[in-house]
Design a protein around this motif. Structure first.
Motif, mmCIF file in Angstrom:
data_model
loop_
_atom_site.group_PDB
_atom_site.id
_atom_site.type_symbol
_atom_site.label_atom_id
_atom_site.label_comp_id
_atom_site.label_asym_id
_atom_site.label_seq_id
_atom_site.Cartn_x
_atom_site.Cartn_y
_atom_site.Cartn_z
ATOM 1 N N VAL A 1 16.531 56.847 45.453
ATOM 2 C CA VAL A 1 17.386 56.101 46.381
ATOM 3 C C VAL A 1 17.257 56.729 47.755
ATOM 4 N N LEU A 2 17.014 55.893 48.766
ATOM 5 C CA LEU A 2 16.790 56.392 50.120
ATOM 6 C C LEU A 2 17.708 55.696 51.107
ATOM 7 N N GLY A 3 18.223 56.478 52.052
ATOM 8 C CA GLY A 3 18.952 55.919 53.173
ATOM 9 C C GLY A 3 18.003 55.391 54.234
ATOM 10 N N ASP A 4 18.511 55.226 55.434
ATOM 11 C CA ASP A 4 17.712 54.669 56.528
ATOM 12 C C ASP A 4 16.419 55.461 56.701
ATOM 13 N N ALA A 5 15.329 54.740 56.973
ATOM 14 C CA ALA A 5 14.020 55.378 57.117
ATOM 15 C C ALA A 5 13.532 55.407 58.556
ATOM 16 N N LEU B 1 26.350 51.409 47.706
ATOM 17 C CA LEU B 1 25.586 52.336 48.536
ATOM 18 C C LEU B 1 25.472 51.769 49.941
ATOM 19 N N VAL B 2 25.718 52.621 50.944
ATOM 20 C CA VAL B 2 25.842 52.197 52.338
ATOM 21 C C VAL B 2 24.824 52.937 53.198
ATOM 22 N N GLY B 3 24.136 52.221 54.067
ATOM 23 C CA GLY B 3 23.234 52.822 55.029
ATOM 24 C C GLY B 3 23.847 52.885 56.423
ATOM 25 N N HIS B 4 23.005 52.868 57.439
ATOM 26 C CA HIS B 4 23.377 52.659 58.836
ATOM 27 C C HIS B 4 23.991 53.868 59.543
ATOM 28 N N HIS B 5 24.849 54.633 58.865
ATOM 29 C CA HIS B 5 25.645 55.651 59.551
ATOM 30 C C HIS B 5 25.012 57.037 59.541
ATOM 31 N N HIS B 6 23.957 57.235 58.785
ATOM 32 C CA HIS B 6 23.182 58.482 58.831
ATOM 33 C C HIS B 6 24.015 59.713 58.451
ATOM 34 N N ARG B 7 24.975 59.548 57.576
ATOM 35 C CA ARG B 7 25.758 60.689 57.132
ATOM 36 C C ARG B 7 26.240 60.458 55.704
ATOM 37 N N HIS B 8 26.356 61.530 54.954
ATOM 38 C CA HIS B 8 26.795 61.426 53.568
ATOM 39 C C HIS B 8 28.315 61.494 53.506
ATOM 40 N N ARG B 9 28.900 60.452 52.937
ATOM 41 C CA ARG B 9 30.339 60.403 52.686
ATOM 42 C C ARG B 9 30.560 59.657 51.382
ATOM 43 N N GLU B 10 31.634 60.001 50.681
ATOM 44 C CA GLU B 10 31.968 59.336 49.427
ATOM 45 C C GLU B 10 33.453 59.012 49.398
ATOM 46 N N ALA B 11 33.777 57.885 48.748
ATOM 47 C CA ALA B 11 35.171 57.496 48.557
ATOM 48 C C ALA B 11 35.238 56.509 47.404
ATOM 49 N N GLU B 12 36.420 56.346 46.861
ATOM 50 C CA GLU B 12 36.662 55.250 45.924
ATOM 51 C C GLU B 12 37.469 54.192 46.649
ATOM 52 N N ILE B 13 36.934 52.986 46.683
ATOM 53 C CA ILE B 13 37.548 51.895 47.434
ATOM 54 C C ILE B 13 37.595 50.675 46.536
ATOM 55 N N ALA B 14 38.773 50.119 46.361
ATOM 56 C CA ALA B 14 38.968 48.932 45.526
ATOM 57 C C ALA B 14 38.369 49.119 44.140
ATOM 58 N N GLY B 15 38.480 50.342 43.601
ATOM 59 C CA GLY B 15 37.980 50.619 42.268
ATOM 60 C C GLY B 15 36.494 50.872 42.175
ATOM 61 N N THR B 16 35.795 50.897 43.329
ATOM 62 C CA THR B 16 34.347 51.106 43.373
ATOM 63 C C THR B 16 34.035 52.444 44.006
ATOM 64 N N ARG B 17 33.106 53.187 43.414
ATOM 65 C CA ARG B 17 32.613 54.396 44.061
ATOM 66 C C ARG B 17 31.678 53.975 45.190
ATOM 67 N N VAL B 18 31.983 54.402 46.410
ATOM 68 C CA VAL B 18 31.210 54.022 47.592
ATOM 69 C C VAL B 18 30.612 55.285 48.206
ATOM 70 N N VAL B 19 29.303 55.243 48.464
ATOM 71 C CA VAL B 19 28.609 56.396 49.023
ATOM 72 C C VAL B 19 27.805 55.965 50.238
#
Length: 214
Positions: free
Chosen positions: A3-7, A166-184
């Motif tokens: 899995v890769l973030g922004d390239a 899984l979220v791109g765009h922001h160029h930083r690693h962050r994690e949270a649980e939102i609306a019952g979903t693990r978001v990274v």
């Protein structure tokens, strides 16, 4: 699964880093979070379009056209695919409030980078999604002294209820649980790569020494 973030592979150093990751890790399957800017890759890659792409290529991929300049790339644009037994969906593009209410065919030139209400509505209808890819973040994940989250991503998490987003765009690693979903939110590919266990959806980040000085 890799899995890769922004390239941002229009930059030659970052392109070299991207290709070296493929050569070194030899992945069978890859998920990528946008701003790819390289569309002939050594292994099958499912990606979402970001706000920095070759948009003529992206539009051709949206239309399902075959291009001689592309290889091993599969665009997720309010669509889903089965990858290593997982149902992976994605929303391509970023949010612009002045473009959201337009139809997709009203976007021209660089404005094709954005998603519209049509794109969000199509994505919300996706079913049985295990992993959802998005370039924009939901609210509650990141902070710059303000929350850069997008309410339409919030709505999609509520509608689709994926196990992992899984979220791109922001160029930083962050994690949270939102609306019952693990978001990274993922770090960019020139800083870190990630491996995903398809059985457990465990996501592990790995620092590497291939970073560009740019």
């Amino acid at each position: 699964m890799l899995v890769l973030g922004d390239a941002h592979a229009s930059d030659s150093d970052r392109c070299d880093t991207l290709l070296e990751l493929y050569r070194t890790l030899e992945p069978d399957r890859v998920l990528q979070l946008g701003d790819l800017e390289r569309y002939d890759l050594p292994a099958p890659t499912w990606f979402i379009a970001g706000n920095n792409e070759e948009f003529d290529v992206i539009e051709a991929l949206r239309a399902g056209d075959d291009l001689e300049t592309t290889s091993n790339v599969h665009l997720l644009a309010s669509t889903a695919a089965t990858v290593d037994g997982l149902r992976v969906g994605g929303l391509s593009g970023n949010f612009a409030p002045t473009k959201y209410d337009l139809s997709r065919d009203e976007l021209t030139g660089e404005r094709r980078r954005h998603f519209t209400h049509e794109d969000v509505e199509r994505a919300a209808a996706l079913e049985d999604i295990d992993i959802f890819l998005t370039h924009e973040a939901p609210n509650g994940l990141l902070s710059y002294g303000y929350d850069p989250g997008c309410e339409y991503i919030d709505d999609l998490l509520e509608a689709i209820s994926p196990d992992l987003c899984l979220v791109g765009h922001h160029h930083r690693h962050r994690e949270a649980e939102i609306a019952g979903t693990r978001v990274v939110s993922l770090a960019p590919a020139w800083e870190r790569y990630y491996t995903l266990d398809p059985e457990t959806l465990a996501l592990e980040g790995h620092e590497h020494d291939l970073s560009s000085d740019n």
